[in-house]
Design an enzyme around this catalytic site. Structure first.
Site, PDB file in Angstrom:
ATOM      1  N   ASP A  40       0.725  -1.197  -0.134  1.00 17.76           N
ATOM      2  CA  ASP A  40       0.002  -0.257   0.160  1.00 17.76           C
ATOM      3  C   ASP A  40       0.209   0.615  -0.131  1.00 17.76           C
ATOM      4  O   ASP A  40       1.703   1.553   0.614  1.00 17.76           O
ATOM      5  CB  ASP A  40      -1.040   0.021   1.532  1.00 17.76           C
ATOM      6  CG  ASP A  40      -1.638   1.427   1.061  1.00 17.76           C
ATOM      7  OD1 ASP A  40      -2.889   1.016   0.465  1.00 17.76           O
ATOM      8  OD2 ASP A  40      -1.452   2.021   2.224  1.00 17.76           O
TER       9      ASP A  40
ATOM     10  N   TYR B  84       3.017  10.003  -0.681  1.00 20.24           N
ATOM     11  CA  TYR B  84       4.421   9.245   0.685  1.00 20.24           C
ATOM     12  C   TYR B  84       5.193   9.600  -0.598  1.00 20.24           C
ATOM     13  O   TYR B  84       6.747   9.706   0.900  1.00 20.24           O
ATOM     14  CB  TYR B  84       4.072   7.872   0.774  1.00 20.24           C
ATOM     15  CG  TYR B  84       2.565   7.549   1.274  1.00 20.24           C
ATOM     16  CD1 TYR B  84       2.170   7.901   1.959  1.00 20.24           C
ATOM     17  CD2 TYR B  84       2.407   5.692   1.771  1.00 20.24           C
ATOM     18  CE1 TYR B  84       0.645   7.985   2.474  1.00 20.24           C
ATOM     19  CE2 TYR B  84       0.762   5.471   1.392  1.00 20.24           C
ATOM     20  CZ  TYR B  84       0.542   6.502   2.596  1.00 20.24           C
ATOM     21  OH  TYR B  84      -0.881   6.080   3.329  1.00 20.24           O
TER      22      TYR B  84
ATOM     23  N   LYS C 139      -3.066   5.847  -4.585  1.00 18.52           N
ATOM     24  CA  LYS C 139      -3.619   7.023  -3.971  1.00 18.52           C
ATOM     25  C   LYS C 139      -3.331   8.314  -4.333  1.00 18.52           C
ATOM     26  O   LYS C 139      -2.372   8.454  -5.099  1.00 18.52           O
ATOM     27  CB  LYS C 139      -4.417   6.974  -2.895  1.00 18.52           C
ATOM     28  CG  LYS C 139      -4.129   5.511  -2.092  1.00 18.52           C
ATOM     29  CD  LYS C 139      -3.847   6.233  -0.774  1.00 18.52           C
ATOM     30  CE  LYS C 139      -3.828   4.666   0.103  1.00 18.52           C
ATOM     31  NZ  LYS C 139      -2.348   3.872   1.148  1.00 18.52           N
TER      32      LYS C 139
ATOM     33  N   HIS D 296      -7.649   9.793  -2.732  1.00 15.39           N
ATOM     34  CA  HIS D 296      -7.061   9.082  -0.862  1.00 15.39           C
ATOM     35  C   HIS D 296      -7.773  10.149  -0.251  1.00 15.39           C
ATOM     36  O   HIS D 296      -8.217  10.181   1.068  1.00 15.39           O
ATOM     37  CB  HIS D 296      -5.587  10.128  -1.389  1.00 15.39           C
ATOM     38  CG  HIS D 296      -4.866  10.189  -0.181  1.00 15.39           C
ATOM     39  ND1 HIS D 296      -3.377   9.777  -0.651  1.00 15.39           N
ATOM     40  CD2 HIS D 296      -4.531   9.180   1.348  1.00 15.39           C
ATOM     41  CE1 HIS D 296      -2.804   9.296   1.300  1.00 15.39           C
ATOM     42  NE2 HIS D 296      -3.718   9.050   1.823  1.00 15.39           N
TER      43      HIS D 296
HETATM   44  N1  LIG Z   1      -5.522   6.625   3.441  1.00 12.72           N
HETATM   45  C1  LIG Z   1      -5.294   7.391   3.973  1.00 12.72           C
HETATM   46  O1  LIG Z   1      -5.225   8.097   4.392  1.00 12.72           O
HETATM   47  C2  LIG Z   1      -3.469   7.154   5.033  1.00 12.72           C
HETATM   48  C3  LIG Z   1      -3.110   7.430   6.021  1.00 12.72           C
HETATM   49  C4  LIG Z   1      -2.668   6.636   7.050  1.00 12.72           C
HETATM   50  C5  LIG Z   1      -1.771   5.690   6.676  1.00 12.72           C
HETATM   51  N2  LIG Z   1      -2.030   4.668   5.627  1.00 12.72           N
HETATM   52  C6  LIG Z   1      -1.808   3.653   4.869  1.00 12.72           C
HETATM   53  O2  LIG Z   1      -1.937   2.457   5.845  1.00 12.72           O
HETATM   54  C7  LIG Z   1      -0.687   2.535   6.598  1.00 12.72           C
HETATM   55  C8  LIG Z   1       0.099   1.713   7.983  1.00 12.72           C
HETATM   56  O3  LIG Z   1      -0.922   3.142   8.927  1.00 12.72           O
HETATM   57  P1  LIG Z   1       0.421   3.764   9.747  1.00 12.72           P
HETATM   58  O4  LIG Z   1       2.236   3.769   9.304  1.00 12.72           O
HETATM   59  O5  LIG Z   1       0.122   5.381  10.059  1.00 12.72           O
HETATM   60  O6  LIG Z   1       0.367   2.896  10.873  1.00 12.72           O
HETATM   61  P2  LIG Z   1       0.279   1.353  11.878  1.00 12.72           P
HETATM   62  O7  LIG Z   1       0.506   0.655  10.787  1.00 12.72           O
HETATM   63  O8  LIG Z   1      -1.080   1.404  12.526  1.00 12.72           O
HETATM   64  O9  LIG Z   1       1.675   1.413  12.366  1.00 12.72           O
HETATM   65  C9  LIG Z   1       2.256   1.869  12.837  1.00 12.72           C
HETATM   66  C10 LIG Z   1       3.678   2.039  13.598  1.00 12.72           C
HETATM   67  O10 LIG Z   1       3.860   0.780  14.558  1.00 12.72           O
HETATM   68  C11 LIG Z   1       4.355   0.687  15.085  1.00 12.72           C
HETATM   69  N3  LIG Z   1       4.715  -0.945  14.761  1.00 12.72           N
HETATM   70  C12 LIG Z   1       4.196  -1.626  13.532  1.00 12.72           C
HETATM   71  N4  LIG Z   1       4.722  -2.917  14.225  1.00 12.72           N
HETATM   72  C13 LIG Z   1       4.761  -3.194  15.156  1.00 12.72           C
HETATM   73  C14 LIG Z   1       4.608  -3.799  16.311  1.00 12.72           C
HETATM   74  N5  LIG Z   1       4.624  -5.170  15.904  1.00 12.72           N
HETATM   75  N6  LIG Z   1       5.428  -4.162  17.417  1.00 12.72           N
HETATM   76  C15 LIG Z   1       5.117  -2.414  17.404  1.00 12.72           C
HETATM   77  N7  LIG Z   1       5.272  -1.635  16.591  1.00 12.72           N
HETATM   78  C16 LIG Z   1       4.978  -1.610  15.964  1.00 12.72           C
HETATM   79  C17 LIG Z   1       5.726   1.465  13.583  1.00 12.72           C
HETATM   80  O11 LIG Z   1       6.966   1.818  14.354  1.00 12.72           O
HETATM   81  P3  LIG Z   1       8.194   0.774  13.952  1.00 12.72           P
HETATM   82  O12 LIG Z   1       7.902   1.444  11.929  1.00 12.72           O
HETATM   83  O13 LIG Z   1       9.878   1.479  14.237  1.00 12.72           O
HETATM   84  O14 LIG Z   1       7.968  -1.093  12.989  1.00 12.72           O
HETATM   85  C18 LIG Z   1       4.866   2.611  13.105  1.00 12.72           C
HETATM   86  O15 LIG Z   1       5.378   3.457  13.512  1.00 12.72           O
HETATM   87  C19 LIG Z   1       0.140   3.383   6.360  1.00 12.72           C
HETATM   88  O16 LIG Z   1       1.505   3.050   6.356  1.00 12.72           O
HETATM   89  C20 LIG Z   1      -0.227   3.347   4.684  1.00 12.72           C
HETATM   90  O17 LIG Z   1       0.226   2.592   4.091  1.00 12.72           O
HETATM   91  C21 LIG Z   1      -3.141   5.422   4.468  1.00 12.72           C
END
Ligand SMILES: NC(=O)c1ccc[n+]([C@@H]2O[C@H](COP(=O)([O-])OP(=O)(O)OC[C@H]3O[C@@H](n4cnc5c(N)ncnc54)[C@H](OP(=O)(O)O)[C@@H]3O)[C@@H](O)[C@H]2O)c1
Length: 315
Positions: free
Chosen positions: A44, A49, A74, A107
């Protein structure tokens, strides 16, 4: 094997993908390659990004064939509008080096340009450049308008969801209308706040308090009971609710951990305990009903012409 969800157009989408927000350049390429090599079937990303080129490189360097990778991107908000959308999709193909996109999303809805944007995506989907189309951060009224204007309901809606924020109104609508829901920030982004100060001037919400679901005592207790980590427990909760997930990590051990969700099951009581937490309703990102942005032509008129990538496309 990672389970798949059959979308309304028959295309199969893996329920687990690797999120890439904040991953850049070589690190992004390395982590995308790693995720694909250990078995993630989907990636994704998003134009905003600024890592599409690195993601494309990671896909190429991986051991996967192109047809075994489900690639989602997106449209960047500023490119909304019929013609700009056609160009933006071409730009994603150029940057990634891919010859088709599995899923392309709008998006954010914004105010009044998502309909022509949707019309352009419907056309590109019919022409085969994109296999499936969808939206992100859309509410029922936005999806309803898309369907009324084109006869095509979004196949996917990607929204913020985690145990501290369940968007029931959107969930109900999507379930009733065959729209597959994917949770973004499924781990509540580890508790980080996410607010772009540049956009507050446009009426967006200010800094929002956050919470890390992986530190929640209820979740930690359930995790302990299953011999799993809090992250795995939370991701399993999403999947058992019927949602897709796209967790992001920059750490190989955590990337692997986040994939190991399909060898245990939460009980109904545990699902209910986690659902209780959603009463907190802590939103860590923006809200699709209020989030506003400037379009490309408005940026140029304001003397803020965006930079271009090395292929000449606006960023
Ligand atoms: N459509 C939209 O508007 C939108 C908005 C935001 C995000 N997204 C998508 O959703 C994806 C995920 O969301 P996100 O990146 O905001 O947050 P997330 O996946 O909920 O969390 C990522 C955070 O959690 C930590 N983490 C991940 N796995 C872990 C584990 N097993 N144990 C402990 N900590 C862990 C990561 O740190 P480390 O990297 O240090 O492991 C990072 O700080 C994004 O990367 C993006 O592709 C879409």
């Amino acid at each position: 094997m990672i389970p798949v969800k059959k979308l309304s157009n028959g295309v199969e989408m893996p329920v687990l993908g690797f999120g890439t927000w904040k991953l850049k350049d070589e690190k992004c390429t390395e982590m995308v390659k790693y995720a694909l090599d250990i078995g993630y079937p989907a990636i994704d990303t998003a134009q905003v990004y600024l890592n599409e080129e690195a993601v494309g490189e990671g896909i190429r360097q991986s051991s996967r064939k192109r047809e075994d990778v489900f690639f989602t991107s997106k449209i960047r908000n500023r490119f909304q509008g019929y013609d700009h959308t056609l160009q933006a999709v071409e730009a994603t193909l150029t940057r990634t080096g891919l010859d088709y996109i599995d899923l392309f999303l709008i998006h954010w809805p914004g105010e009044n340009m998502y309909v022509p944007t949707w019309k352009a995506l419907v056309r590109m989907c019919e022409e085969g450049m994109i296999r499936s189309i969808g939206v992100s951060n859309f509410y029922p009224e936005h999806m309803e308008t898309c369907a009324q204007e084109t006869g095509v309901m979004p196949m996917v809606n990607q929204i913020e969801m985690h145990p501290y924020l369940m968007q029931y109104e959107v969930v109900d609508y999507c379930r009733q209308n065959g729209v597959f829901l994917v949770s973004w920030s499924p781990l509540s982004a580890g508790g980080q706040t996410r607010q772009d100060p540049k956009t507050s001037a446009l009426g967006n919400t200010g800094k929002i308090p956050s919470g890390n679901v992986m530190e929640d005592p209820v979740i930690c207790e359930i995790a302990k009971h299953h011999g799993k980590t809090p992250a795995q427990t939370v991701l399993r909760w999403h999947v058992q609710n019927g949602f897709g997930v796209v967790p992001k990590s920059s750490n190989p051990d955590r990337i692997r951990q986040n994939m190991e969700l399909f060898d245990f099951e939460l009980t109904l009581d545990e699902m209910d305990q986690i659902r209780e937490l959603t009463k907190k309703q802590i939103r860590i990102g923006d809200d699709g009903r209020t989030y506003r942005f400037l379009l490309l032509d408005e940026l140029i008129a304001a003397g803020k012409e965006p930079k271009r990538d090395r292929f000449g496309n606006y960023l």
